[in-house]
Motif scaffolding. Structure first.
Motif, PDB file in Angstrom:
ATOM      1  N   MET A  33     -68.383 -86.659   2.211  1.00  0.00           N
ATOM      2  CA  MET A  33     -68.164 -85.430   2.327  1.00  0.00           C
ATOM      3  C   MET A  33     -69.103 -84.670   1.867  1.00  0.00           C
ATOM      4  SD  MET A  33     -64.002 -84.777   3.126  1.00  0.00           S
ATOM      5  CE  MET A  33     -63.540 -85.220   1.481  1.00  0.00           C
ATOM      6  N   ASP A  34     -69.302 -83.135   2.111  1.00  0.00           N
ATOM      7  CA  ASP A  34     -70.232 -82.333   1.379  1.00  0.00           C
ATOM      8  C   ASP A  34     -69.735 -81.047   1.710  1.00  0.00           C
ATOM      9  OD1 ASP A  34     -72.268 -80.780   0.323  1.00  0.00           O
ATOM     10  OD2 ASP A  34     -73.672 -82.333   0.472  1.00  0.00           O
ATOM     11  N   ARG A  35     -69.644 -80.288   0.611  1.00  0.00           N
ATOM     12  CA  ARG A  35     -69.092 -78.776   0.628  1.00  0.00           C
ATOM     13  C   ARG A  35     -70.351 -77.855   1.559  1.00  0.00           C
ATOM     14  NH1 ARG A  35     -70.949 -78.525  -4.835  1.00  0.00           N
ATOM     15  NH2 ARG A  35     -68.796 -79.153  -5.846  1.00  0.00           N
ATOM     16  N   ASN A  36     -71.512 -78.093   1.506  1.00  0.00           N
ATOM     17  CA  ASN A  36     -72.413 -77.528   2.026  1.00  0.00           C
ATOM     18  C   ASN A  36     -72.723 -77.921   3.726  1.00  0.00           C
ATOM     19  OD1 ASN A  36     -73.358 -76.330  -0.384  1.00  0.00           O
ATOM     20  ND2 ASN A  36     -74.137 -78.161  -0.931  1.00  0.00           N
ATOM     21  N   ASP A  37     -73.351 -76.949   4.379  1.00  0.00           N
ATOM     22  CA  ASP A  37     -73.424 -77.350   5.610  1.00  0.00           C
ATOM     23  C   ASP A  37     -74.893 -78.013   5.914  1.00  0.00           C
ATOM     24  OD1 ASP A  37     -75.148 -75.217   5.182  1.00  0.00           O
ATOM     25  OD2 ASP A  37     -74.434 -73.798   6.815  1.00  0.00           O
ATOM     26  N   TYR A  38     -75.471 -78.319   4.816  1.00  0.00           N
ATOM     27  CA  TYR A  38     -76.697 -79.057   5.081  1.00  0.00           C
ATOM     28  C   TYR A  38     -76.717 -80.485   4.059  1.00  0.00           C
ATOM     29  CZ  TYR A  38     -77.395 -76.840   0.539  1.00  0.00           C
ATOM     30  OH  TYR A  38     -77.117 -76.414  -0.814  1.00  0.00           O
ATOM     31  N   LEU A 251     -69.937 -82.850   6.982  1.00  0.00           N
ATOM     32  CA  LEU A 251     -70.299 -81.748   6.026  1.00  0.00           C
ATOM     33  C   LEU A 251     -69.765 -80.469   6.237  1.00  0.00           C
ATOM     34  CD1 LEU A 251     -74.323 -81.832   7.280  1.00  0.00           C
ATOM     35  CD2 LEU A 251     -73.234 -82.673   5.278  1.00  0.00           C
ATOM     36  N   ASN A 252     -69.944 -79.556   5.372  1.00  0.00           N
ATOM     37  CA  ASN A 252     -69.083 -78.166   5.428  1.00  0.00           C
ATOM     38  C   ASN A 252     -67.775 -78.327   5.371  1.00  0.00           C
ATOM     39  OD1 ASN A 252     -69.582 -75.559   5.671  1.00  0.00           O
ATOM     40  ND2 ASN A 252     -69.666 -75.460   7.928  1.00  0.00           N
ATOM     41  N   LYS A 253     -67.382 -79.113   4.498  1.00  0.00           N
ATOM     42  CA  LYS A 253     -65.846 -79.332   3.952  1.00  0.00           C
ATOM     43  C   LYS A 253     -65.516 -78.469   2.767  1.00  0.00           C
ATOM     44  CE  LYS A 253     -63.357 -81.556   6.016  1.00  0.00           C
ATOM     45  NZ  LYS A 253     -62.536 -81.400   7.095  1.00  0.00           N
ATOM     46  N   PRO A 254     -65.014 -77.582   2.815  1.00  0.00           N
ATOM     47  CA  PRO A 254     -64.815 -76.466   1.528  1.00  0.00           C
ATOM     48  C   PRO A 254     -63.945 -77.132   0.590  1.00  0.00           C
ATOM     49  CG  PRO A 254     -63.804 -75.350   3.438  1.00  0.00           C
ATOM     50  CD  PRO A 254     -64.545 -76.657   3.943  1.00  0.00           C
ATOM     51  N   GLU A 255     -64.243 -76.828  -0.674  1.00  0.00           N
ATOM     52  CA  GLU A 255     -63.404 -77.184  -1.809  1.00  0.00           C
ATOM     53  C   GLU A 255     -63.622 -78.772  -2.191  1.00  0.00           C
ATOM     54  OE1 GLU A 255     -58.879 -76.044  -3.477  1.00  0.00           O
ATOM     55  OE2 GLU A 255     -59.011 -76.606  -1.358  1.00  0.00           O
ATOM     56  N   CYS A 256     -63.382 -79.590  -1.444  1.00  0.00           N
ATOM     57  CA  CYS A 256     -63.358 -81.075  -1.749  1.00  0.00           C
ATOM     58  C   CYS A 256     -62.663 -81.327  -3.113  1.00  0.00           C
ATOM     59  CB  CYS A 256     -64.670 -81.463  -1.922  1.00  0.00           C
ATOM     60  SG  CYS A 256     -65.479 -81.688  -0.043  1.00  0.00           S
ATOM     61  N   GLU A 272     -59.406 -78.418   2.999  1.00  0.00           N
ATOM     62  CA  GLU A 272     -58.918 -77.478   4.083  1.00  0.00           C
ATOM     63  C   GLU A 272     -57.465 -78.017   4.583  1.00  0.00           C
ATOM     64  OE1 GLU A 272     -62.167 -76.213   7.128  1.00  0.00           O
ATOM     65  OE2 GLU A 272     -62.353 -78.535   6.999  1.00  0.00           O
ATOM     66  N   GLY A 273     -56.449 -78.089   3.432  1.00  0.00           N
ATOM     67  CA  GLY A 273     -55.314 -78.393   3.696  1.00  0.00           C
ATOM     68  C   GLY A 273     -54.725 -80.251   3.927  1.00  0.00           C
ATOM     69  N   GLU A 274     -56.081 -80.963   4.154  1.00  0.00           N
ATOM     70  CA  GLU A 274     -55.791 -82.336   4.504  1.00  0.00           C
ATOM     71  C   GLU A 274     -56.188 -83.192   3.512  1.00  0.00           C
ATOM     72  OE1 GLU A 274     -56.355 -83.524   8.758  1.00  0.00           O
ATOM     73  OE2 GLU A 274     -57.831 -81.998   8.442  1.00  0.00           O
TER      74      GLU A 274
END
Length: 444
Positions: A33-38, A251-256, A272-274
């Motif tokens: 996973m990555d918090r960025n969208d790139y 990608l684009n997974k906030p927080e992590c 995102e709560g999961e």
């Protein structure tokens, strides 16, 4: 996402992508996973508009620089040694089928105020203006010793045990002067400081051999190769590879947010709560800031130019190393240049980087010796970033954190970190005896 994984990897920087690929190939179930969208994290690749947004805010790039999408400006540019460890790792994972490499034109060193080609063989030593006539003969003898040296064949050792003899002692035997030692140690063996002189000579001899073998491989002017379209291709190639082995990229997974149990061991990652459960987490320093410490800063300049670096024989891609002693510094400075011949800029444009370990708070002044070698530039950007290293104990918390990228413009130190992490995570040493010809798709 509420599944159990063997490993969750956070961040799609080069190190994280390579590890994710290696672990997937080993049959582990990996979520990446990555918090960025790139892709790419710190080691991402930017087009012109993104480059402007990052360094110039709301300004728009001038039209004369050409189309934004013709630019692939690597934020952490590093060349690969053709026979080096990274290429072996790439072949081991078979990710090379998604990448095209091309040889780098030149390898140079800064010596007494001038830029010179790095001599890598006994024949080149004889031709090099870096040395006077008597020094050339001494250097040639030393190069021949290194070329003929075979760890398994004591006849080639000339009675020296290189696991005990220091580099300083070996060099003294050949009577080489400090000037010659400087370019051998920093531009051929790629040491980052002078500690190696008091360490066993075997490591330096092996590094010199790697340089010479890599140089011979593509018959080019340097031992280095670089992917077409730049390093931004690597994370994406690993994402494809991972998918083949059943890994998942998001990608684009906030927080992590990394979750721990009461013993302080990692149990999962929430976004995102999961929460995805896992046994181990691999990440860059930005995902676990309380488990790393700052160890230094890298100062760098990024320049867009309309010509190659002067005095490099019109090389369209080149590395120049400025050894610390030549500049009266504590650390080396590096010049990296790439151009449209590697598809990282439009025709006629060149991207140059000057980087070094920051020793002051004034990057512009500090980088001046390197910038002065570039000639006129169309645009120049300055940047300083902090370097972090992990301080946690992975055996207690199951968190495996990479070290920030250093100022070097080659991959040898980066890939060592990856291999050490791989061993910590799996308990195995990666077998790197691969068929090197698998990466020669590089040639057109």
């Amino acid at each position: 996402m509420d599944e159990e994984y063997d490993v969750i990897v956070l961040g799609t920087g080069l190190k994280e992508c390579i590890l994710s690929g290696l672990l997937s190939v080993d049959g582990l179930k990996v979520l990446h996973m990555d918090r960025n969208d790139y892709y790419g994290g710190e080691s991402t690749s930017l087009n012109l508009i993104q480059l402007w947004r990052r360094f110039r805010g709301n300004d728009k790039p001038p039209a004369h620089l050409g189309s934004s999408r013709d630019y692939n400006v690597d934020m952490i540019p590093k060349f690969m040694m053709a026979n080096g460890t990274l290429v072996r790792v790439l072949i081991h994972t078979d990710v090379t089928k998604y990448l095209y490499f091309k040889a780098v034109d030149g390898s140079y060193v800064f010596n007494k105020g001038k830029v010179h080609k790095v001599p890598a063989t006994d024949m080149e030593a004889l031709k090099s203006p870096l040395m006077g006539i008597f020094e050339k003969r001494r250097a040639r003898k030393f190069f021949i010793y290194v070329q003929d040296y075979d760890e398994k064949d004591p006849k080639t050792h000339e009675g020296l045990d290189l696991t005990r003899v220091t580099t300083r002692e070996l060099i003294a035997k050949y009577g080489l002067d400090d000037n010659t030692v400087d370019f051998i140690g920093h531009a051929l063996a790629l040491h980052r400081d002078d500690r190696y002189l008091n360490e066993p000579a075997l490591d330096t001899v092996k590094r010199m051999k790697l340089y010479a073998e890599s140089l011979a491989r593509f018959q080019g002017g340097s031992p280095y190769i670089y992917p077409l379209y730049g390093l931004g291709e690597l994370p994406q190639a690993f994402a494809r590879l991972s998918a083949v082995y059943g890994g998942t990229y998001m990608l684009n997974k906030p927080e992590c947010k990394v979750e721990f149990n009461e013993e302080g061991k990692v149990i999962g990652v929430t976004s995102e709560g999961e929460t995805a459960r896992c046994k181990k987490v691999v990440c860059d320093p930005s995902y676990l800031p309380n488990k790393v410490r700052k160890v230094g800063r890298v100062a760098r300049a990024i320049a867009i130019m309309s010509h190659p670096i002067p005095n490099t024989n019109d090389s369209h891609s080149v590395q120049v190393i400025l050894p610390q002693k030549q500049l009266g510094r504590k650390s080396d400075m590096y010049l990296f240049c790439c151009s449209y011949s590697h598809n990282v800029a439009p025709k006629g444009k060149f991207i140059a980087f000057v980087s070094t370990e920051a020793e002051t708070d004034h990057p512009e002044t500090e980088l001046k010796p390197g910038i002065d070698l570039l000639g006129p530039v169309d645009e120049i950007f300055f940047d300083v970033y902090d370097r972090y290293e992990p301080v946690n104990e992975p055996s207690l918390d199951n968190c495996f954190i990479s070290t920030s990228y250093d100022a070097t413009t080659h991959f040898e130190s980066t890939v060592m970190d990856v291999l050490n992490m791989y061993t910590l995570i799996t308990g195995k040493v990666l077998d790197l005896s691969v068929d090197l010809s698998a990466a020669s798709a590089a040639e057109e």
